[in-house]
Design an enzyme around this catalytic site. Structure first.
Site, PDB file in Angstrom:
ATOM      1  N   GLY A   1       1.914  -6.148   7.170  1.00 62.28           N
ATOM      2  CA  GLY A   1       0.985  -6.733   6.204  1.00 62.28           C
ATOM      3  C   GLY A   1      -0.295  -7.140   6.898  1.00 62.28           C
TER       4      GLY A   1
ATOM      5  CD  GLU B   1       3.947  -1.880  13.353  1.00 62.29           C
ATOM      6  OE1 GLU B   1       2.773  -1.469  13.440  1.00 62.29           O
ATOM      7  OE2 GLU B   1       4.787  -1.711  14.243  1.00 62.29           O
TER       8      GLU B   1
ATOM      9  CD  GLU C   1       7.592  -0.990  11.820  1.00 64.40           C
ATOM     10  OE1 GLU C   1       6.794  -0.233  11.248  1.00 64.40           O
ATOM     11  OE2 GLU C   1       8.199  -1.913  11.236  1.00 64.40           O
TER      12      GLU C   1
ATOM     13  CB  CYS D   1      -2.394   0.170   7.981  1.00 69.30           C
ATOM     14  SG  CYS D   1      -1.017   1.278   8.298  1.00 69.30           S
TER      15      CYS D   1
ATOM     16  CB  THR E   1      -4.507  -9.668  11.004  1.00 70.60           C
ATOM     17  OG1 THR E   1      -4.428  -8.262  11.327  1.00 70.60           O
ATOM     18  CG2 THR E   1      -4.650 -10.447  12.297  1.00 70.60           C
ATOM     19  CB  ALA E   2      -4.585 -14.013   7.755  1.00 67.16           C
ATOM     20  CB  THR E   3       0.371 -12.472   6.212  1.00 69.80           C
ATOM     21  OG1 THR E   3      -0.623 -12.346   5.213  1.00 69.80           O
ATOM     22  CG2 THR E   3       1.669 -12.952   5.607  1.00 69.80           C
TER      23      THR E   3
ATOM     24  CG  ASN F   1      -0.345  -0.040   2.509  1.00 74.96           C
ATOM     25  OD1 ASN F   1       0.712  -0.643   2.687  1.00 74.96           O
ATOM     26  ND2 ASN F   1      -0.943   0.605   3.473  1.00 74.96           N
TER      27      ASN F   1
HETATM   28  P1  NAD Z   1       0.075  -9.412   2.994  1.00 75.89           P
HETATM   29  O1  NAD Z   1       0.054  -9.944   4.381  1.00 75.89           O
HETATM   30  O2  NAD Z   1      -0.631 -10.174   1.944  1.00 75.89           O
HETATM   31  O3  NAD Z   1       1.574  -9.259   2.459  1.00 75.89           O
HETATM   32  C1  NAD Z   1       2.537  -8.456   3.110  1.00 75.89           C
HETATM   33  C2  NAD Z   1       3.912  -8.954   2.738  1.00 75.89           C
HETATM   34  O4  NAD Z   1       4.085 -10.260   3.263  1.00 75.89           O
HETATM   35  C3  NAD Z   1       4.145  -9.090   1.230  1.00 75.89           C
HETATM   36  O5  NAD Z   1       5.475  -8.757   0.940  1.00 75.89           O
HETATM   37  C4  NAD Z   1       3.907 -10.568   0.996  1.00 75.89           C
HETATM   38  O6  NAD Z   1       4.581 -11.061  -0.133  1.00 75.89           O
HETATM   39  C5  NAD Z   1       4.479 -11.163   2.262  1.00 75.89           C
HETATM   40  N1  NAD Z   1       3.939 -12.481   2.606  1.00 75.89           N
HETATM   41  C6  NAD Z   1       2.731 -13.008   2.293  1.00 75.89           C
HETATM   42  N2  NAD Z   1       2.613 -14.251   2.785  1.00 75.89           N
HETATM   43  C7  NAD Z   1       3.780 -14.529   3.437  1.00 75.89           C
HETATM   44  C8  NAD Z   1       4.250 -15.651   4.181  1.00 75.89           C
HETATM   45  N3  NAD Z   1       3.524 -16.740   4.330  1.00 75.89           N
HETATM   46  N4  NAD Z   1       5.488 -15.563   4.725  1.00 75.89           N
HETATM   47  C9  NAD Z   1       6.220 -14.448   4.588  1.00 75.89           C
HETATM   48  N5  NAD Z   1       5.836 -13.359   3.894  1.00 75.89           N
HETATM   49  C10 NAD Z   1       4.610 -13.393   3.332  1.00 75.89           C
HETATM   50  O7  NAD Z   1      -0.443  -7.927   3.104  1.00 75.89           O
HETATM   51  P2  NAD Z   1      -0.720  -6.917   1.921  1.00 75.89           P
HETATM   52  O8  NAD Z   1      -2.000  -7.358   1.258  1.00 75.89           O
HETATM   53  O9  NAD Z   1       0.511  -6.755   1.097  1.00 75.89           O
HETATM   54  O10 NAD Z   1      -0.944  -5.555   2.705  1.00 75.89           O
HETATM   55  C11 NAD Z   1      -2.183  -5.138   3.189  1.00 75.89           C
HETATM   56  C12 NAD Z   1      -2.281  -5.369   4.675  1.00 75.89           C
HETATM   57  O11 NAD Z   1      -1.200  -4.721   5.332  1.00 75.89           O
HETATM   58  C13 NAD Z   1      -3.522  -4.791   5.285  1.00 75.89           C
HETATM   59  O12 NAD Z   1      -4.060  -5.714   6.202  1.00 75.89           O
HETATM   60  C14 NAD Z   1      -3.022  -3.565   6.019  1.00 75.89           C
HETATM   61  O13 NAD Z   1      -3.807  -3.140   7.101  1.00 75.89           O
HETATM   62  C15 NAD Z   1      -1.689  -4.003   6.451  1.00 75.89           C
HETATM   63  N6  NAD Z   1      -0.824  -2.871   6.747  1.00 75.89           N
HETATM   64  C16 NAD Z   1      -0.496  -2.619   8.054  1.00 75.89           C
HETATM   65  C17 NAD Z   1       0.316  -1.532   8.377  1.00 75.89           C
HETATM   66  C18 NAD Z   1       0.684  -1.217   9.790  1.00 75.89           C
HETATM   67  O14 NAD Z   1       1.588  -0.423   9.982  1.00 75.89           O
HETATM   68  N7  NAD Z   1       0.053  -1.823  10.780  1.00 75.89           N
HETATM   69  C19 NAD Z   1       0.796  -0.720   7.352  1.00 75.89           C
HETATM   70  C20 NAD Z   1       0.445  -1.009   6.042  1.00 75.89           C
HETATM   71  C21 NAD Z   1      -0.358  -2.094   5.748  1.00 75.89           C
END
Ligand code: NAD
Length: 476
Positions: free
Chosen positions: A223, A245, A457, A279, A225-227, A147
């Site tokens: 990324g 995060e 962070e 986020c 929450t499930a990841t 994002n």
């Molecule tokens: P995502 O969890 O799908 O992916 C995030 C990253 O993790 C990507 O680089 C992806 O390739 C990697 N990834 C995916 N599966 C993995 C695994 N099994 N092992 C290791 N790495 C893996 O998230 P997204 O769709 O890219 O981002 C959107 C999400 O991120 C939203 O839920 C958003 O709220 C969250 N987000 C949180 C913050 C925060 O600071 N809290 C900031 C930005 C985005």
């Protein structure tokens, strides 16, 4: 455009590749590496070799490398902003005013910060003196989302490198280009080979192989929450440090005594900036009942007037969402809201702006008529979709605000000083803004509670994460 991995100081292709897709028009415009365990093994081994020298490099020299990288970001700011808009679908104006300047600032902030980071000493009156060494961890993994691609990528790698760690970073497969561009300048900035490696590919493949690698000392992840839960499951039994995060379902609480125009203007921004894909965006707008109708009508009218356009056009204010899959997910959530009995006050559909007919656009959408327990008000949508709920009392506002599994950020609108402090303290979230939104001081702790994450962070918090404290006690 062919993005490459950056391993041990060299740009490298992989045998297998993935497409780069531009969400603004749906077209394939290049390729990127599809890395796996072999590339992880290579990058981690290079980082491990480089670690002793990098850890022993004076902080001022590590800072100079980060500053030179920041200079290169600044010198290439316009190309980076265009690349971010093409890769992500965000308006190029947003990328040039927010994403890229902030990426530069992250690098400079931590270059400076490490030179001000001092450890503690504890004197035991006449008996002994304790001091704390802050040692870098070794090789760390930095995994970032799509994002705010370069913004969040640099937010992690800068403190990790400044603190003396070697990094294997993995940006999102949906938006790898700006991290790739940055990697092409790493050697020129003066980082020795192996210190800073960038791998591209799918989360389930290269991301997973990275977090599972035994020589990774810590994982910094932003990324979903499930990841995050999946990564925690891999990392926790190995006792690696982790910083997570994660997602949010942030409330924006508007009291009747708020500055109406300011609350309205900012709520439009906090709902739809970056197409709602920040986020920290507010996704549940809670409004005191006495001003509910007026606020609802004004918010829906402003949202309905927002024009979607070509992300690469400098006049565009509202762009595409990141991918076709994500667009379908967001549209599916809107359909669910309809099934749950929600009234769609504006938007609710895919858009096909002129010249970008095949792009992945979702209209700014405002929904009312749903209770707090439904899926629409509980699940993160992460798109240009907000719900409205009325409340009667401060207690009810707080109850609604806290009534999700998430706890990342909240916004409170009131001119009553006592109420502002009371409500801020009562909200279960890592961040509360009062009468503003997204005003960020990089020294402050950043992160979430509950299902929004683990750890903080920002500022010296990042150095605490990327170092291991060691107590040394000397008898006098
Ligand atoms: P995502 O969890 O799908 O992916 C995030 C990253 O993790 C990507 O680089 C992806 O390739 C990697 N990834 C995916 N599966 C993995 C695994 N099994 N092992 C290791 N790495 C893996 O998230 P997204 O769709 O890219 O981002 C959107 C999400 O991120 C939203 O839920 C958003 O709220 C969250 N987000 C949180 C913050 C925060 O600071 N809290 C900031 C930005 C985005």
């Amino acid at each position: 455009m062919q993005a490459l991995n950056f391993i041990d100081g060299k740009l490298q292709p992989t045998a297998s590749t993935l497409d780069l897709v531009s969400p603004g028009n749906g077209s394939v415009y290049g390729s990127m590496p599809r890395s796996g365990k072999a590339e992880v093994d290579q990058a981690v081994a290079a980082a491990k070799r480089a670690f002793p020298d990098w850890a022993a490099t004076p902080a001022a020299e590590r800072a100079r490398c980060l500053d030179r990288l920041a200079d290169l970001v600044s010198a290439n700011a316009s190309e980076l902003a265009t690349a971010e808009a093409r890769d992500n679908g965000k308006p190029v104006s947003l990328a040039s005013h927010v994403d890229i300047p902030r990426a530069e600032k992250n690098l400079r902030f931590y270059a400076s910060g490490i030179q001000h980071y001092a450890s503690q000493s504890h004197a035991m009156e006449g008996e002994a003196i304790n001091y704390t060494l802050r040692k870098p961890l070794g090789v760390v993994a930095c995994i970032s989302p799509w994002n705010l691609p370069l913004y969040l990528f640099t937010w992690k790698v800068a403190p990790a490198l400044a603190a003396g760690n070697c990094v294997v970073a993995k940006p999102s497969e949906l938006t790898p280009v700006t991290a790739y561009m940055l990697s092409t300048w790493v050697a020129e900035a003066g980082f020795p080979p192996g210190v800073f490696n960038v791998l591209h590919g799918l989360g389930a493949e290269v991301g997973e192989a990275l977090v599972l690698h035994d020589d990774i000392a810590a994982v910094s992840f932003t990324g979903g929450t499930a990841t995050g839960a999946r990564i925690a499951g891999h990392v926790a039994p190995k006792f690696k440090k982790m910083s997570l995060e994660l997602g949010g379902k942030n409330p924006a609480i508007v009291f009747a005594d708020a500055d109406f125009e300011e609350a309205l203007r900012t709520t439009v921004r906090s709902s739809f900036a970056n197409q709602g894909q920040i986020c920290l965006c507010g996704s549940r707008v809670l409004v005191e009942r006495t001003i509910y109708d007026k606020f609802r009508d004004a918010l829906a009218a402003k949202a309905a007037r927002m024009q979607a356009g070509d992300p690469l056009d400098p006049s565009t204010k509202f762009g595409a969402v990141v991918s076709e899959d994500h667009m379908n997910k967001v549209l599916g959530h809107i359909e669910l809201a309809r099934e749950e009995g929600g009234q769609i006050l504006c938007g609710g559909t895919r858009l096909h702006p002129e010249g970008c007919e095949n792009g992945f656009f979702v209209a700014p959408t405002v929904i009312e008529g749903l209770g707090p327990a439904c899926r629409t008000n509980q699940e993160e949508i992460f798109g240009p979709v907000v719900t409205l709920q009325p409340f009667d009392t401060e207690e009810e506002a707080l109850q609604l605000a806290n009534d999700t599994k998430y706890g990342l950020a909240a916004t409170v609108w009131t001119t009553n000083l006592q109420r502002a402090h009371r409500v801020a303290a009562g909200i279960e979230s890592g961040i509360v803004w009062v009468n503003t939104w997204l005003l960020r001081d990089l020294r402050t702790p950043f992160g979430g509670v509950k299902a929004s994450g683990l750890g903080r962070e920002g500022g010296f918090e990042a150095f605490e994460f990327f170092t291991e404290p060691q107590n040394v006690c000397i008898k006098l």
